[in-house]
Design a protein around this motif. Structure first.
Motif, mmCIF file in Angstrom:
data_model
loop_
_atom_site.group_PDB
_atom_site.id
_atom_site.type_symbol
_atom_site.label_atom_id
_atom_site.label_comp_id
_atom_site.label_asym_id
_atom_site.label_seq_id
_atom_site.Cartn_x
_atom_site.Cartn_y
_atom_site.Cartn_z
ATOM 1 N N ALA A 6 13.212 -24.432 -2.689
ATOM 2 C CA ALA A 6 12.279 -24.738 -1.597
ATOM 3 C C ALA A 6 12.546 -26.130 -1.023
ATOM 4 O O ALA A 6 12.560 -26.329 0.205
ATOM 5 N N ARG A 7 12.756 -27.085 -1.906
ATOM 6 C CA ARG A 7 13.013 -28.454 -1.445
ATOM 7 C C ARG A 7 14.283 -28.511 -0.580
ATOM 8 O O ARG A 7 14.319 -29.165 0.475
ATOM 9 N N ALA A 8 15.326 -27.806 -1.013
ATOM 10 C CA ALA A 8 16.571 -27.782 -0.240
ATOM 11 C C ALA A 8 16.376 -27.087 1.102
ATOM 12 O O ALA A 8 17.004 -27.462 2.108
ATOM 13 N N GLY A 9 15.503 -26.084 1.118
ATOM 14 C CA GLY A 9 15.204 -25.412 2.383
ATOM 15 C C GLY A 9 14.540 -26.344 3.367
ATOM 16 O O GLY A 9 14.851 -26.330 4.574
ATOM 17 N N ILE B 90 13.692 -21.579 -14.530
ATOM 18 C CA ILE B 90 13.575 -20.681 -13.374
ATOM 19 C C ILE B 90 12.581 -21.236 -12.358
ATOM 20 O O ILE B 90 12.803 -21.182 -11.145
ATOM 21 N N PHE B 91 11.473 -21.790 -12.859
ATOM 22 C CA PHE B 91 10.491 -22.391 -11.952
ATOM 23 C C PHE B 91 11.091 -23.603 -11.243
ATOM 24 O O PHE B 91 10.806 -23.849 -10.067
ATOM 25 N N LEU B 92 11.924 -24.358 -11.964
ATOM 26 C CA LEU B 92 12.606 -25.487 -11.328
ATOM 27 C C LEU B 92 13.555 -25.001 -10.237
ATOM 28 O O LEU B 92 13.664 -25.622 -9.172
ATOM 29 N N LEU B 93 14.221 -23.878 -10.478
ATOM 30 C CA LEU B 93 15.105 -23.308 -9.461
ATOM 31 C C LEU B 93 14.324 -22.999 -8.190
ATOM 32 O O LEU B 93 14.766 -23.332 -7.072
ATOM 33 N N ALA B 94 13.150 -22.386 -8.345
ATOM 34 C CA ALA B 94 12.323 -22.083 -7.173
ATOM 35 C C ALA B 94 11.878 -23.367 -6.476
ATOM 36 O O ALA B 94 11.873 -23.460 -5.234
ATOM 37 N N GLU B 95 11.530 -24.353 -7.274
ATOM 38 C CA GLU B 95 11.090 -25.637 -6.734
ATOM 39 C C GLU B 95 12.199 -26.310 -5.929
ATOM 40 O O GLU B 95 11.977 -26.778 -4.788
#
Length: 273
Positions: free
Chosen positions: A191-194, A183-188
């Protein structure tokens, strides 16, 4: 005690071996739930300032003589278990409840090294805020009263599920034990894709964190299946649908997650050898 035992009606001394992040979270949950600090022994060679501060509340830290211990909770690192377990064996009588939260360490190994009536459990890091999920499996010699004690101790940091088949614990470790990292990787990565889409890094990070956290809370509070919640966000032909075509397409999230869980499950089995 019955299956509805609480921290307040646990009797005797509890020894916590290992007071790192997970062990410390459990201890915090016990004390917050009303368990008497004077009945807690902590065995930790490198206690944090937070653990040292609990001495004022009555816990006994690394005492020379811990006395009779009814329950031993082992929260040391799995790779340290063989060495630590040999020292802990002196605290374990045949009727001592031994609760392990070490990944990959089997009931058989715990019985061989420490003895006692063993409950093997796998919590996860949201336990630190009382929102963990733990799966536990008891050995055959664990009494109903001991199971109730273990349940109360584990439930102090979140929900608890019990299984009878120990072989499930490797997959449990892969899904919920390691799951917070996914889940933390998903947030990471969100954000990177944003940022890649043109957002300032600070804004992208804020949007990703709050979206993941808020969606998790919505999932927690809702009785709807996660698939229904997903569909509720998705308008036909809209932006979400466009993104989901990628995430749910060939070599998408389903395939990746299946491979990831399989890899973590295999590693858990390797650790048990």
């Amino acid at each position: 005690m019955d299956s509805h035992s609480t921290l307040q009606n646990i009797t005797g001394t509890i020894a916590l071996a290992g007071a790192g992040k997970m062990g410390g979270a459990m201890l915090t949950g016990w004390l917050a739930g009303g368990f008497d600090a004077r009945h807690v022994v902590v065995i930790e060679p490198m206690p944090s300032p937070e653990i040292n501060a609990l001495i004022a509340r009555g816990i006994r830290l690394n005492p020379n003589d811990a006395g009779a211990i009814e329950t031993l909770v082992i929260a040391v690192k799995p790779q340290s278990f063989r060495e630590a377990g040999a020292a802990l064996k002196a605290h374990v009588a045949p009727a001592t409840l031994v609760v392990s939260i070490m990944a990959g360490i089997t009931i058989k190994s715990l019985q061989e090294v420490c003895g006692g009536a063993v409950v093997r459990a796998m919590p996860n890091t949201p336990a630190a805020i009382g929102r963990g999920i733990t799966v536990a499996v008891p050995a055959n010699n664990v009494s109903p009263a001991q199971r109730a004690t273990a349940d109360a101790l584990l439930r102090a940091t979140g929900a608890v599920e019990w299984v009878q088949d120990e072989s499930l614990m490797d997959a449990v470790t892969a899904v919920s034990g390691s799951g917070p990292a996914y889940i933390f990787l998903l947030a990471e990565e969100l954000a990177r894709a944003g940022v890649a889409a043109g957002l300032p890094e600070e804004l992208a990070t804020k949007l990703a964190r709050e979206t993941v956290a808020g969606s998790g809370e919505l999932l927690h509070r809702s009785d709807l299946p996660s698939s229904t919640l997903r569909q509720n966000v998705t308008s036909p032909g809209g932006t979400t649908a466009a993104a989901l075509e990628v995430l749910m397409g060939q070599d998408g999230l389903r395939e990746l997650m299946t491979r990831a869980i399989a890899a973590a499950t295999a590693r858990s089995k390797e650790l048990a050898k």
